[in-house]
Structure formats: C-alpha cells, structure tokens
Design a protein around this motif. Structure first.
Motif, PDB file in Angstrom:
ATOM      1  N   VAL A 150       8.096  -4.409   4.734  1.00 59.82           N
ATOM      2  CA  VAL A 150       7.253  -3.230   4.480  1.00 59.82           C
ATOM      3  C   VAL A 150       6.401  -3.492   3.234  1.00 59.82           C
ATOM      4  CG1 VAL A 150       8.564  -1.425   5.612  1.00 59.82           C
ATOM      5  CG2 VAL A 150       9.321  -2.219   3.394  1.00 59.82           C
ATOM      6  N   PRO A 151       5.259  -4.173   3.408  1.00 57.95           N
ATOM      7  CA  PRO A 151       4.422  -4.512   2.242  1.00 57.95           C
ATOM      8  C   PRO A 151       4.002  -3.297   1.430  1.00 57.95           C
ATOM      9  CG  PRO A 151       3.700  -5.714   4.182  1.00 57.95           C
ATOM     10  CD  PRO A 151       4.714  -4.718   4.647  1.00 57.95           C
ATOM     11  N   GLY A 152       4.008  -2.114   2.044  1.00 57.06           N
ATOM     12  CA  GLY A 152       3.640  -0.921   1.301  1.00 57.06           C
ATOM     13  C   GLY A 152       4.728  -0.397   0.397  1.00 57.06           C
ATOM     14  N   GLY A 153       5.938  -0.973   0.448  1.00 55.56           N
ATOM     15  CA  GLY A 153       7.028  -0.542  -0.411  1.00 55.56           C
ATOM     16  C   GLY A 153       7.898   0.528   0.218  1.00 55.56           C
ATOM     17  N   LEU A 154       8.916   0.932  -0.536  1.00 57.32           N
ATOM     18  CA  LEU A 154       9.843   1.947  -0.033  1.00 57.32           C
ATOM     19  C   LEU A 154       9.135   3.269   0.253  1.00 57.32           C
ATOM     20  CD1 LEU A 154      12.869   1.313  -2.454  1.00 57.32           C
ATOM     21  CD2 LEU A 154      12.560   0.454  -0.122  1.00 57.32           C
ATOM     22  N   SER A 155       8.139   3.595  -0.555  1.00 57.32           N
ATOM     23  CA  SER A 155       7.405   4.839  -0.312  1.00 57.32           C
ATOM     24  C   SER A 155       6.675   4.799   1.018  1.00 57.32           C
ATOM     25  CB  SER A 155       6.414   5.097  -1.451  1.00 57.32           C
ATOM     26  OG  SER A 155       5.452   4.045  -1.523  1.00 57.32           O
ATOM     27  N   ASP A 156       6.236   3.625   1.444  1.00 52.61           N
ATOM     28  CA  ASP A 156       5.550   3.508   2.724  1.00 52.61           C
ATOM     29  C   ASP A 156       6.481   3.882   3.873  1.00 52.61           C
ATOM     30  OD1 ASP A 156       3.221   2.730   4.307  1.00 52.61           O
ATOM     31  OD2 ASP A 156       4.436   1.040   4.949  1.00 52.61           O
ATOM     32  N   VAL A 157       7.768   3.540   3.744  1.00 53.66           N
ATOM     33  CA  VAL A 157       8.741   3.927   4.761  1.00 53.66           C
ATOM     34  C   VAL A 157       8.836   5.446   4.841  1.00 53.66           C
ATOM     35  CG1 VAL A 157      11.160   3.774   5.457  1.00 53.66           C
ATOM     36  CG2 VAL A 157      10.033   1.795   4.428  1.00 53.66           C
ATOM     37  N   VAL A 158       8.882   6.098   3.671  1.00 59.14           N
ATOM     38  CA  VAL A 158       8.959   7.559   3.645  1.00 59.14           C
ATOM     39  C   VAL A 158       7.736   8.166   4.322  1.00 59.14           C
ATOM     40  CG1 VAL A 158       9.053   9.577   2.137  1.00 59.14           C
ATOM     41  CG2 VAL A 158      10.370   7.530   1.563  1.00 59.14           C
ATOM     42  N   TYR A 159       6.557   7.655   3.998  1.00 56.64           N
ATOM     43  CA  TYR A 159       5.335   8.218   4.560  1.00 56.64           C
ATOM     44  C   TYR A 159       5.212   7.927   6.055  1.00 56.64           C
ATOM     45  CZ  TYR A 159       3.836   9.220  -0.182  1.00 56.64           C
ATOM     46  OH  TYR A 159       3.757   9.725  -1.448  1.00 56.64           O
ATOM     47  N   ARG A 160       5.749   6.800   6.502  1.00 53.25           N
ATOM     48  CA  ARG A 160       5.726   6.527   7.936  1.00 53.25           C
ATOM     49  C   ARG A 160       6.620   7.504   8.693  1.00 53.25           C
ATOM     50  NH1 ARG A 160       5.885  -0.082   8.769  1.00 53.25           N
ATOM     51  NH2 ARG A 160       3.983  -0.559   7.571  1.00 53.25           N
TER      52      ARG A 160
END
Length: 739
Positions: free
Chosen positions: A649-659
C-alpha cells in the motif's frame, strides 16, 4: 615544417580538462586540510587508507545512482551483515580467517543480488523518491539482521576487531602500521581498478554505462536493463563488504543501528563533489576527505565530534557553489512523489445523507472519546501515560515531515535537527528568561522555522535529492557540535522543570501534560488544514508534482521552498519544545540522525500525504519502539513496516482507511441509486466506454489553476480527511519508579 593536428590538440585539451575536473575537488579538500588541520606524514597515510575504504562505499553508491537514479542509503549496511557474519565465524566459530573472508565475499554478492531481485525490482517503474525511501527501509532491515547474527552462537552484538593473520609491522612517525593497513592499501585500489576495467572494457560494463544514461532507450535497443541492475547491486554489495571488513581490522566493527553515520556522510560528501556520477572525481574526493577526517581528529583529539560539522560544511559549501542544472543528477530529478497521492473528500452527493453524517459524527466522537480517556485508561501505569504523551508529540513532529515531503516534495532526512533547536530554545526560554510555557512554545516554533529556512538555502536552486543530503549533514552537525553543551554554554544541561501554563495551570502530572500536548496537536491540525486549503498549500502541492510546470505558471520556486521549510520547521520546533518538557532534560543524542530516519519512515508508513497518516505512523512505529523488547526487534518493526507499505500500500496505512471508507461510500451510493462520478471512476476505469476515456488533467496543473483562483476540477481532494537507551522508555521507567 611539420604541420599540426588540430583534432589531436583538441583531444589532448579535452583530456586535460577532464583530468583537471577530476582532481580539482580533491585538491581543494587537501588545501583545506593543510590550512586548518596539518598532519605528520604517518597520520596522512592513515587518512589515505581510511579514505580508500570510504571510496569503496562512495563508488558503490555512485554505481547504484547511475543504474537506478537513487541515493542508496543502505550502501554501508550492504556490507555490514556479511561482515558481521565473517567476524562471528572467526571470533565465535573458530573458522579460518581466509575461509571466512571468502564466505563474506560470496555472501555480499548474494545479498546485493537478492535485494535487487526481491525489493528494488518491484519499484522499477516507480518514482525515484519512492525507491530511495525503500533503501532507507533496507538499511534498517540489514542493520537489524546484523544484530541477530551473533545470536546464532548465543552471543550479544559487541564491538569486535579481527586482524589479518600475518605478523608484519612498520613505523612512520607517529604511527605503527600492521598487515591490516597493508591489506587495505593493496586491496582497495585493486577493487577500484577492477570496477574501472569492468565499466570500460567489458560488454557488461559498457551496457551498464549505456543504460545509466537512458534506461528506457537502452531497453528498446535490447539491453537487459533489469539484469544489469542486479549486477550493479551485486558489485555495490561486494565493494561495501570489502570496505567495512577491512575497516574492522583497523578501527574495529561497531555493531549497531547507528553504524558510522560519519561513513555515510563522507560518502555523500564525495558524491556531491563528484556530481553523483563522475567516478574518478568521487574516488579521489573520498580519499581526500579521509585525510581531512584524520586531520580533524589529530588536531582535536579530545573533540572527535568535530568531524561531522566539518564534513557538513564541505557539503554545504559545494552545494552553494554549484550552478543550477549543472549535473545530470538534477536533469533527471523531475519524478513525482506518487506515494503521497491526494485523499478524496467525501463526495458532496453523499455528505448530506443521514447515515453518512451519522457515521462521521459517531467515528469522530468515538476517536475523541478514546483520546481524551486514554490517561485514565492508563492510570495504573504512569510510565505508559508518559509514552502516550510521547505519541501525541511525535504525531506533531511527523506532521512537519508531511508538510515538507508529502506536500512540497522536499526530501528531509534531518527533521529531528529542527526539533532539537526547538527543544533547546524552549528549555532556555523558560529556564533562563523565565518566560511562560505558552510563549516558549511559540518562540521555539519561530526558531525552528528560521533554522529550517537557513538549512534550505544551499538547495533552493537545485532539484532532486540534494535537500536530503543537506538536512542529513545538518542533523549530524547539530548532534555533535551545534547543540553540544561542550561547545556552547547556552545549551541546557540541567533538569528542565515544567513551568506553569499562563502562570496558573500546573502541568507536573502526566495526565495534565498529556492534555496540554493534545490541545497543541488540535491547534496545529486546524492550522495545517487551513494552510492546506489556502493558495499556499496548493502552491506547495504543485511544487511537489512538477517544479518546471510550477515555474511556468509564475511560481517563485525559491520562495515556495523557503515557505515549505519555514512552515515545517515551525511545527517541528513546537514539537521539540513539548518533547523536552516531557523528558524534562535536553540531550543532543536524543535527536540524532537515526531518529530523523525513524521519523521519516514513520511518515511514510502512516501515509506521507495525510494528517491521519501522521497519527497512524506514530502509533505504529513509535509504539513498536517502546513496547517491543530489544533494539533488534524495534528496528525490525520499522524496516518491515516501511518496506511492506511501499510494496503493498504505497499510500500508507491511512490509504487503507480511506479505501475502506470509499468502499462503504460506494455501497451506500449503489444502495441509494445515487450516481457519484468521483467514486465510480475507479471501478469504471476498466469498462469500455467508462470514465477512464476522459483524460485526467496533470496534477501540478490542477493545483496551479486552483492556486491562481481558477476553476477547481471535480473530484479534487485535500491532503487529509475531515545512541543509547531510548529516552522515552527511560523516562517512563523513572516515572513508574517514582509514582
């Protein structure tokens, strides 16, 4: 009368110019050494030996840069793990020296090749800045692995010295040289010569040189670029092992996560002197820098910390003298920081729905309740209350990295130096000037902003990775000199007591100080969100996406970069002031370069472009640092975290939350039969006639149009949604003992 050959004269003149260009930087360093740090001949020879070993590291970094266009911050550690293995085989296993060295040579080649195949190749098409971050994770992973190796024999990592098993010595005043020095004088030049011959006279070397210039064109011509990069990493690992292993016989092998940042800084200084790609210049400069280091140590034997500020001064002077666009390093440095892609806000078509508003308010209240109640949940353990406060402070510090790197695209590897100046200033303001804590926090932030702006000056005209080199050099100079109380009497050395806030509120208890830090975090988040939605924020984002495009829209790049550093430095300075009153003491080692690397990886793991990512990264990495046993496990968490995030997840842990949020919103839109183009764009991209047929505008252009007050394209998102004992662990134990 015999005629002259103009072509031959031109070739001779060009050859002389190339020789002069290669020699002049090294001569300049030697002139500096002779003028300020004179040496007897014996110490000069020792400096040449150390410089030759440093040249192996620097040339390895240069080869990787030519192949991948990145700064390989794992170069020293590439040879560390094989060296620790060899030393352990000799010291603990009783293996023959030469047999163990052969194992190390083969192991270094294997390590370099495997890392390229498993990790580096995964980022072949990624922006170079992302790959540079991956090398930081690799450096931490290899350093952690080196800590585990002695445990195979049931031993703990210790400083070890292994000598060449040949009895031979000779003296040159004032030193006695051994077979280890002779081995370095012979093997290091042969290794450098071998690299030169490979690049010039072998088909592999010629192909490496060709692919370094234009990898895409070389691939079109049938050159196996990826295979050649594997060869380059294998050679880089071999050079690193030779340098580190030979150094183990001369200076010893310090096993630890902070393995000689001075070696890394010296290699970076040599790279800067050689424009990152000129191998002869880099090698000669590395040797000259080795002599300079020995000159500083000889003339200031009681102050070994002066080496780092001298090397930092060399880096800064060279960057100030460099002309913008004077090297291929800058010409190729237009990559985008894709890892910090924008976070989409909740679409306006759904934001007014009762269930969406209910979930948002419920989530916000739940998070706020947990944060506010945390001190009471930890009331049975005062040490854990202190650690919770530290997480809040590190969220603030990580936000400063998000602003500088995630928003403005300026790579910083010395952020803790700005934090350190804020900490020292805050402590001085209350202890000496007896100012109120609220005023001290503001002054600390202002000092952090000024220091950050000063540090940015050498790189304002330059593009690429030069801010990383400058900030790292400044961080090392800060720890060892600029904020060292041995050199400056104003730096606090006594206990830093927490003063009252506004002359009324007592913050001596852990819960009260936690709430004060939490209030500071809330104010900073509100201020940073405001900046993000302003023209200044959009200019910073445009600067990150494409500097040339930003300049074509009339943006003053130097002013924009100064603004980015100032804003980031202010937030970092505030975090430093809060940090020093949490620890109630100031020590420059707390803000060392290893902590700067850790804070940077914290931002990457959480999500370099998101304020939520700053919080998630601080909780994950800083929490792991304090609750896991042993430095090796703590380093492993940091290294594995950053590598897994970049790969998965190149966007980081926050990217997982937003997905997850977007998936739920997509479900709500489908159930309600509401058409939301910004949410359906991802799923429609692969369908014939879907939304993907409409080309998206360039990200830099979108931000610049918005900054100039023109129409914002639909779907535009904001950057967020709605050496020694660990000081925190030590302070927590102290609190638990005295509670």
């Amino acid at each position: 009368m015999r005629g002259t050959d103009p072509l031959g004269a031109t070739d001779t003149t060009g050859r002389l110019r190339r020789i002069a260009a290669a020699v002049v930087p090294a001569l300049a360093v030697l002139v500096l050494q002779l003028a300020f740090f004179p040496l007897p001949f014996g110490v000069t020879l020792q400096g040449v030996i150390i410089g030759l070993l440093g040249a192996l590291v620097a040339i390895g970094m240069a080869l990787v840069y030519r192949a991948n266009r990145i700064l390989n911050f794992a170069q020293v550690q590439l040879g560390l793990a094989p060296t620790v293995l060899v030393v352990s085989l000799i010291v603990y296993g009783g293996v023959n020296y030469f047999l163990a060295a052969t194992v190390g040579l083969l192991g270094s080649v294997l390590v370099g090749s495997i890392l390229e195949l498993v990790v580096i190749r995964r980022f072949f098409s990624s922006p170079r800045l992302i790959l540079t971050v991956a090398t930081i994770g690799l450096s931490q992973l290899l350093a952690a692995g080196a800590l585990f190796i002695p445990m195979i024999w049931g031993q703990q990592p210790t400083a070890s010295v292994v000598h060449v098993p040949i009895s031979f010595t000779f003296s040159i005043f004032p030193l006695v040289f051994t077979a280890d020095d002779i081995a370095a004088l012979i093997i290091a030049p042969l290794a450098l010569l071998g690299v030169t011959l490979m690049l010039r006279f072998t088909s592999i070397g010629i192909a490496i040189r060709a692919s370094a210039e234009r990898a895409d064109r070389a691939s079109m011509l049938g050159i196996p670029v990826k295979r050649l990069q594997t060869v380059v990493w294998a050679v880089a690992g071999l050079l690193s092992f030779i340098g580190v292993f030979l150094q183990a016989g001369i200076l010893g092998l310090p096993v630890g996560l902070d393995l000689s940042y001075t070696v890394l800084l010296a290699a970076l200084a040599a790279l800067v002197l050689g424009n990152l790609v000129e191998l002869p210049t880099i090698a000669l400069a590395a040797v000259a820098l080795g002599v300079l280091q020995q000159g500083v140590l000889w003339n200031h034997e009681s102050d070994p910390g002066l080496v780092d500020p001298v090397l930092a001064a060399v880096v800064i002077v060279v960057l100030l003298a460099r002309r913008a666009g004077s090297s291929r390093a800058e010409a190729s440095a237009v990559s985008t920081w894709v890892v910090s892609e924008e976070v989409r806000p909740v679409p306006h078509e759904l934001s007014s729905l009762t269930e969406v508003r209910g979930v948002r308010w419920a989530g916000a209240l739940l998070m706020a309740g947990a944060v506010v109640a945390l001190p009471w949940l930890l009331s049975s353990n005062a040490g854990n209350q202190l650690k919770a406060t530290a997480v809040v402070i590190f969220v603030i510090i990580t936000i400063s990295v998000v602003m500088l790197t995630g928003w403005a695209g300026q790579l910083t590897l010395g952020q803790m130096s700005f934090v350190a100046f804020g900490a020292a200033t805050g402590a001085y303001a209350t202890q000496t000037w007896h100012l109120d804590l609220a005023l001290a926090v503001l002054i600390a932030g202002a000092v952090g902003a000024v220091v950050a702006m000063v540090v940015s000056i050498p790189t304002l005209r330059l593009r690429g990775f030069f801010p990383a080199v400058t900030t790292l050099a400044f961080a090392m100079a800060t720890t060892n000199y600029l904020l060292n109380p041995a050199y400056f009497s104003w730096v606090p050395v006594n206990r830093v007591a927490r003063p009252k806030l506004l002359g009324t509120f007592n913050l001596t208890s852990q819960p009260s100080y936690y709430y004060f830090c939490l209030a500071c975090l809330v104010l900073i988040v509100l201020a940073v969100r405001g900046i993000r939605h302003s023209r200044t924020g959009r200019v910073l984002l445009a600067l990150r996406e494409n500097e040339r495009a930003a300049q074509s829209f009339g943006i003053n790049l130097a002013r924009a970069k100064l603004t980015a550093f100032a804003l980031s430095g202010f937030v970092a300075g505030v975090g430093g002031c809060l940090y020093v009153y949490l620890l109630q003491a100031f020590s420059p080692t707390v803000f060392g370069p290893d902590q700067s690397f850790l804070v940077f990886t914290t931002a990457v793991v959480g999500g370099i472009g998101s304020l939520l990512g700053a919080a998630l990264g601080a909780i994950y990495l800083e929490g792991g640092q304090w609750f896991l046993p042993g430095a090796e496990w703590q380093a492993l968490v940091s290294a594995v975290g950053v590598l897994l995030v970049l790969m998965i997840v190149p966007g980081g842990l926050s990217d997982v939350v937003y997905r997850v949020r977007d998936a739920w919103l997509r479900w709500v839109a489908t159930r309600r039969d509401i058409v939301v183009p910004s949410l359906l764009a991802d799923s429609a991209a692969d369908r014939p006639g879907g939304l993907s047929e409409s080309p998206l505008p360039d990200p830099a252009e979108r931000h610049l149009l918005a900054a100039n007050g023109r129409q914002h394209p639909a779907g535009e998102g904001d950057g967020d949604s709605g050496d020694g004992v660990d000081p925190i662990a030590e302070a927590a134990r102290h609190v638990e003992t005295t509670a």
